[in-house]
Design an enzyme around this catalytic site. Sequence first.
Site, PDB file in Angstrom:
ATOM      1  N   HIS A   1       2.057   2.144  -3.302  1.00 12.14           N
ATOM      2  CA  HIS A   1       1.038   2.827  -4.123  1.00 12.14           C
ATOM      3  C   HIS A   1       1.135   4.347  -3.943  1.00 12.14           C
ATOM      4  O   HIS A   1       0.958   5.107  -4.882  1.00 12.14           O
ATOM      5  CB  HIS A   1      -0.384   2.385  -3.727  1.00 12.14           C
TER       6      HIS A   1
ATOM      7  N   GLU B   1       0.828  -1.216   0.000  1.00 14.75           N
ATOM      8  CA  GLU B   1       0.000   0.000   0.000  1.00 14.75           C
ATOM      9  C   GLU B   1       0.856   1.257   0.000  1.00 14.75           C
ATOM     10  O   GLU B   1       0.547   2.217  -0.711  1.00 14.75           O
ATOM     11  CB  GLU B   1      -0.947   0.011   1.212  1.00 14.75           C
TER      12      GLU B   1
HETATM   13  O1  K2U Z   1      -3.553  -2.582  -2.883  1.00 11.58           O
HETATM   14  C1  K2U Z   1      -4.285  -3.432  -3.403  1.00 11.58           C
HETATM   15  O2  K2U Z   1      -4.411  -3.526  -4.626  1.00 11.58           O
HETATM   16  C2  K2U Z   1      -5.009  -4.439  -2.519  1.00 11.58           C
HETATM   17  C3  K2U Z   1      -4.122  -5.659  -2.447  1.00 11.58           C
HETATM   18  C4  K2U Z   1      -3.369  -5.624  -1.170  1.00 11.58           C
HETATM   19  C5  K2U Z   1      -2.409  -6.776  -1.100  1.00 11.58           C
HETATM   20  C6  K2U Z   1      -1.607  -7.136  -2.194  1.00 11.58           C
HETATM   21  C7  K2U Z   1      -0.707  -8.184  -2.069  1.00 11.58           C
HETATM   22  C8  K2U Z   1      -0.593  -8.881  -0.883  1.00 11.58           C
HETATM   23  C9  K2U Z   1      -1.391  -8.516   0.194  1.00 11.58           C
HETATM   24  C10 K2U Z   1      -2.290  -7.468   0.074  1.00 11.58           C
HETATM   25  C11 K2U Z   1      -4.919  -6.948  -2.610  1.00 11.58           C
HETATM   26  O3  K2U Z   1      -5.557  -7.001  -3.832  1.00 11.58           O
HETATM   27  S1  K2U Z   1      -6.133  -7.240  -1.439  1.00 11.58           S
HETATM   28  C12 K2U Z   1      -6.609  -8.849  -2.039  1.00 11.58           C
HETATM   29  C13 K2U Z   1      -5.900  -9.915  -1.268  1.00 11.58           C
HETATM   30  C14 K2U Z   1      -6.658 -10.618  -0.364  1.00 11.58           C
HETATM   31  C15 K2U Z   1      -6.038 -11.567   0.416  1.00 11.58           C
HETATM   32  C16 K2U Z   1      -4.663 -11.827   0.293  1.00 11.58           C
HETATM   33  C17 K2U Z   1      -3.919 -11.110  -0.636  1.00 11.58           C
HETATM   34  C18 K2U Z   1      -4.528 -10.148  -1.429  1.00 11.58           C
HETATM   35 ZN    ZN Z   2      -2.348  -2.757  -5.142  1.00  7.99          ZN
END
Ligand code: K2U
Ligand code: ZN
Length: 170
Positions: A138, A135
Amino acid sequence: MIRAILIHPDPRLKKPCDPVAEVTSEITELARDMLETMYDAPGIGLAAPQVGAMKRVIVMDCIKDAPPEPMVLLNPQVIWSSEDQSTYDEGCLSIPDQYAEVKRPASVKVRWMDLDGATQERQFDGLWATCVQHEIDHLDGKLFIDYLGPLKRQMITRKMEKLKRERARA
Ligand code: K2U
Ligand code: ZN
């Protein structure tokens, strides 16, 4: 309200975001909308630029087995990273259905301002360490595909451009 999640490639996903000077009602509303959007996706994290708000705001829900624990982090910064690295098959709500292995520090200490304007500090481990680093990237205009080789990154970008063309026609 649920906001639209920008899909890569989009210039707003590559721009560094502006710090939050003070907690205004606009920031509080943005954070509420980001949490609602994250749960709807569903996801476990979301950064403001993903909904087109160029502010240093991220939300996460470190759901373990306990009830949901929505977190809002303003101006988050990593103040310590472990030597140990961990690899996770990352995805991104702005790059749907694409996954790739990314190596990051296994644990990080993060300092941020909460919605009460108070400074917080916490160590994140495991999936939450991966998520909070994903995050914060980002907020600096960095996507998980920027850690991949040029060919894989280009293949994913081409797939997203095709997806956006199809969505535009639908
Ligand atoms: O920032 C985002 O796009 C949300 C991400 C956050 C994330 C990315 C990689 C690893 C962990 C978190 C994800 O799309 S949230 C979806 C998700 C759900 C469970 C486990 C991993 C990712
Ligand atoms: Zn992301």
